[in-house]
Scaffold this motif. Structure first.
Motif, PDB file in Angstrom:
ATOM      1  N   PHE A 271     -27.002  -8.833  16.056  1.00 44.12           N
ATOM      2  CA  PHE A 271     -25.978  -9.568  16.852  1.00 44.12           C
ATOM      3  C   PHE A 271     -25.223 -10.507  15.656  1.00 44.12           C
ATOM      4  CE2 PHE A 271     -28.506  -7.729  19.835  1.00 44.12           C
ATOM      5  CZ  PHE A 271     -27.736  -7.085  21.105  1.00 44.12           C
ATOM      6  N   SER A 272     -23.955 -10.662  15.683  1.00 45.90           N
ATOM      7  CA  SER A 272     -23.372 -11.564  14.832  1.00 45.90           C
ATOM      8  C   SER A 272     -22.081 -12.055  15.496  1.00 45.90           C
ATOM      9  CB  SER A 272     -22.948 -11.087  13.430  1.00 45.90           C
ATOM     10  OG  SER A 272     -22.330 -11.975  12.673  1.00 45.90           O
ATOM     11  N   TYR A 273     -21.845 -13.347  15.622  1.00 46.86           N
ATOM     12  CA  TYR A 273     -20.667 -13.847  16.123  1.00 46.86           C
ATOM     13  C   TYR A 273     -20.004 -14.978  15.639  1.00 46.86           C
ATOM     14  CZ  TYR A 273     -23.686 -17.888  17.831  1.00 46.86           C
ATOM     15  OH  TYR A 273     -24.557 -18.904  17.900  1.00 46.86           O
ATOM     16  N   ASP A 274     -18.698 -15.187  15.904  1.00 47.22           N
ATOM     17  CA  ASP A 274     -17.902 -16.333  15.318  1.00 47.22           C
ATOM     18  C   ASP A 274     -17.089 -16.798  16.430  1.00 47.22           C
ATOM     19  OD1 ASP A 274     -16.722 -18.093  13.910  1.00 47.22           O
ATOM     20  OD2 ASP A 274     -15.229 -16.322  12.636  1.00 47.22           O
TER      21      ASP A 274
ATOM     22  N   VAL B   5     -27.445 -16.875  25.539  1.00 50.39           N
ATOM     23  CA  VAL B   5     -27.501 -15.288  25.976  1.00 50.39           C
ATOM     24  C   VAL B   5     -28.109 -14.555  25.289  1.00 50.39           C
ATOM     25  CG1 VAL B   5     -26.112 -13.067  26.524  1.00 50.39           C
ATOM     26  CG2 VAL B   5     -25.250 -15.105  27.635  1.00 50.39           C
ATOM     27  N   LEU B   6     -27.972 -14.700  24.059  1.00 54.53           N
ATOM     28  CA  LEU B   6     -28.592 -14.020  22.834  1.00 54.53           C
ATOM     29  C   LEU B   6     -30.023 -14.249  22.807  1.00 54.53           C
ATOM     30  CD1 LEU B   6     -25.673 -13.404  20.176  1.00 54.53           C
ATOM     31  CD2 LEU B   6     -26.532 -11.723  21.886  1.00 54.53           C
ATOM     32  N   GLU B   7     -30.301 -15.550  22.864  1.00 56.76           N
ATOM     33  CA  GLU B   7     -31.774 -16.018  22.687  1.00 56.76           C
ATOM     34  C   GLU B   7     -32.375 -15.552  23.816  1.00 56.76           C
ATOM     35  OE1 GLU B   7     -30.881 -20.167  22.588  1.00 56.76           O
ATOM     36  OE2 GLU B   7     -30.753 -20.578  20.513  1.00 56.76           O
TER      37      GLU B   7
ATOM     38  N   SER C 129     -25.765 -18.153  13.547  1.00 56.16           N
ATOM     39  CA  SER C 129     -24.799 -17.168  14.302  1.00 56.16           C
ATOM     40  C   SER C 129     -25.272 -15.689  14.225  1.00 56.16           C
ATOM     41  CB  SER C 129     -23.483 -17.245  14.108  1.00 56.16           C
ATOM     42  OG  SER C 129     -23.216 -16.897  12.830  1.00 56.16           O
ATOM     43  N   VAL C 130     -26.566 -15.410  13.923  1.00 60.35           N
ATOM     44  CA  VAL C 130     -27.082 -13.940  13.684  1.00 60.35           C
ATOM     45  C   VAL C 130     -28.312 -13.991  14.499  1.00 60.35           C
ATOM     46  CG1 VAL C 130     -27.693 -12.278  11.991  1.00 60.35           C
ATOM     47  CG2 VAL C 130     -25.995 -13.779  11.569  1.00 60.35           C
ATOM     48  N   PHE C 131     -28.399 -12.909  15.292  1.00 59.73           N
ATOM     49  CA  PHE C 131     -29.609 -12.674  16.080  1.00 59.73           C
ATOM     50  C   PHE C 131     -30.223 -11.217  15.953  1.00 59.73           C
ATOM     51  CE2 PHE C 131     -27.647 -16.161  17.974  1.00 59.73           C
ATOM     52  CZ  PHE C 131     -28.577 -16.775  18.577  1.00 59.73           C
TER      53      PHE C 131
ATOM     54  N   THR D  58     -33.018  -0.731  23.087  1.00 60.72           N
ATOM     55  CA  THR D  58     -31.969   0.364  23.134  1.00 60.72           C
ATOM     56  C   THR D  58     -30.669  -0.034  22.799  1.00 60.72           C
ATOM     57  OG1 THR D  58     -31.941   0.122  25.592  1.00 60.72           O
ATOM     58  CG2 THR D  58     -33.724   1.362  24.750  1.00 60.72           C
ATOM     59  N   GLU D  59     -30.057   1.094  22.601  1.00 59.61           N
ATOM     60  CA  GLU D  59     -28.266   0.787  22.702  1.00 59.61           C
ATOM     61  C   GLU D  59     -27.925   0.294  24.022  1.00 59.61           C
ATOM     62  OE1 GLU D  59     -25.618   3.356  20.287  1.00 59.61           O
ATOM     63  OE2 GLU D  59     -27.343   4.670  20.145  1.00 59.61           O
ATOM     64  N   LYS D  60     -28.365   0.840  25.077  1.00 63.17           N
ATOM     65  CA  LYS D  60     -28.048   0.616  26.518  1.00 63.17           C
ATOM     66  C   LYS D  60     -28.285  -1.135  26.718  1.00 63.17           C
ATOM     67  CE  LYS D  60     -28.440   1.880  31.271  1.00 63.17           C
ATOM     68  NZ  LYS D  60     -29.093   2.875  32.212  1.00 63.17           N
ATOM     69  N   ALA D  61     -29.348  -1.341  26.124  1.00 64.74           N
ATOM     70  CA  ALA D  61     -29.906  -2.814  26.337  1.00 64.74           C
ATOM     71  C   ALA D  61     -28.887  -3.777  25.752  1.00 64.74           C
ATOM     72  CB  ALA D  61     -31.266  -2.977  26.202  1.00 64.74           C
ATOM     73  N   ALA D  62     -28.510  -3.298  24.251  1.00 57.88           N
ATOM     74  CA  ALA D  62     -27.655  -3.985  23.485  1.00 57.88           C
ATOM     75  C   ALA D  62     -26.376  -3.971  24.128  1.00 57.88           C
ATOM     76  CB  ALA D  62     -27.874  -3.343  22.032  1.00 57.88           C
ATOM     77  N   LYS D  63     -26.093  -3.133  24.427  1.00 57.66           N
ATOM     78  CA  LYS D  63     -24.461  -3.091  25.306  1.00 57.66           C
ATOM     79  C   LYS D  63     -24.428  -3.760  26.374  1.00 57.66           C
ATOM     80  CE  LYS D  63     -20.518  -0.925  26.392  1.00 57.66           C
ATOM     81  NZ  LYS D  63     -19.757  -2.080  26.813  1.00 57.66           N
ATOM     82  N   MET D  64     -25.658  -4.088  27.259  1.00 57.15           N
ATOM     83  CA  MET D  64     -25.275  -4.843  28.315  1.00 57.15           C
ATOM     84  C   MET D  64     -25.509  -6.357  28.050  1.00 57.15           C
ATOM     85  SD  MET D  64     -27.986  -2.700  30.882  1.00 57.15           S
ATOM     86  CE  MET D  64     -28.514  -4.266  31.796  1.00 57.15           C
ATOM     87  N   LEU D  65     -26.299  -6.603  26.826  1.00 56.72           N
ATOM     88  CA  LEU D  65     -26.508  -8.076  26.255  1.00 56.72           C
ATOM     89  C   LEU D  65     -25.226  -8.440  25.615  1.00 56.72           C
ATOM     90  CD1 LEU D  65     -28.645 -10.460  25.977  1.00 56.72           C
ATOM     91  CD2 LEU D  65     -29.103  -9.388  23.737  1.00 56.72           C
ATOM     92  N   ALA D  66     -24.516  -7.650  24.651  1.00 58.91           N
ATOM     93  CA  ALA D  66     -23.231  -7.866  24.265  1.00 58.91           C
ATOM     94  C   ALA D  66     -22.264  -7.987  25.155  1.00 58.91           C
ATOM     95  CB  ALA D  66     -22.951  -6.665  23.284  1.00 58.91           C
ATOM     96  N   ASP D  67     -22.087  -7.427  26.334  1.00 56.86           N
ATOM     97  CA  ASP D  67     -21.070  -7.634  27.416  1.00 56.86           C
ATOM     98  C   ASP D  67     -21.220  -8.846  28.014  1.00 56.86           C
ATOM     99  OD1 ASP D  67     -19.936  -4.973  26.864  1.00 56.86           O
ATOM    100  OD2 ASP D  67     -21.026  -4.086  28.738  1.00 56.86           O
TER     101      ASP D  67
END
Length: 95
Positions: free
Chosen positions: A10-13, A26-28, A37-39, A44-53
């Motif tokens: 996960f990378s953010y700006d 949230v990411l921590e 800014s990188v985690f 799973t993709e599903k868990a990553a999608k939920m976290l990113a949302d």
């Protein structure tokens, strides 16, 4: 059939300090911070999608969040230098 876990990056700006702290919090909750800014996390993709949302709810106009999925083949080719090693795949959980 269980979903395959992958290394998710996960990378953010984010411009605003307040929003940046919220995205980081949230990411921590599920990832390891490897740069400001990188985690990274194995999930799973599903868990990553939920976290990113959840993290994306705190983005302002012009801010960005990117999620990169690295499968087993790509993960075997990853290298890391410095104090933060790549997350290890776990076959068990301690409760």
């Amino acid at each position: 059939m269980a979903e395959t876990e992958m290394l998710m990056v996960f990378s953010y700006d984010v411009t605003e300090n307040r929003n940046r702290r919220r995205v980081a919090k949230v990411l921590e909750s599920a990832c390891v911070r490897v740069q400001k800014s990188v985690f990274e996390a194995v999930m799973t993709e599903k868990a990553a999608k939920m976290l990113a949302d959840e993290a994306a709810c705190h983005l302002g106009q012009g801010d960005s969040l990117r999620v990169y999925a690295i499968g087993a083949h790509g993960r075997n080719r990853c290298q890391s230098w410095g104090p933060c090693p790549l997350p290890e795949q776990q076959d068990f959980y301690l409760l």
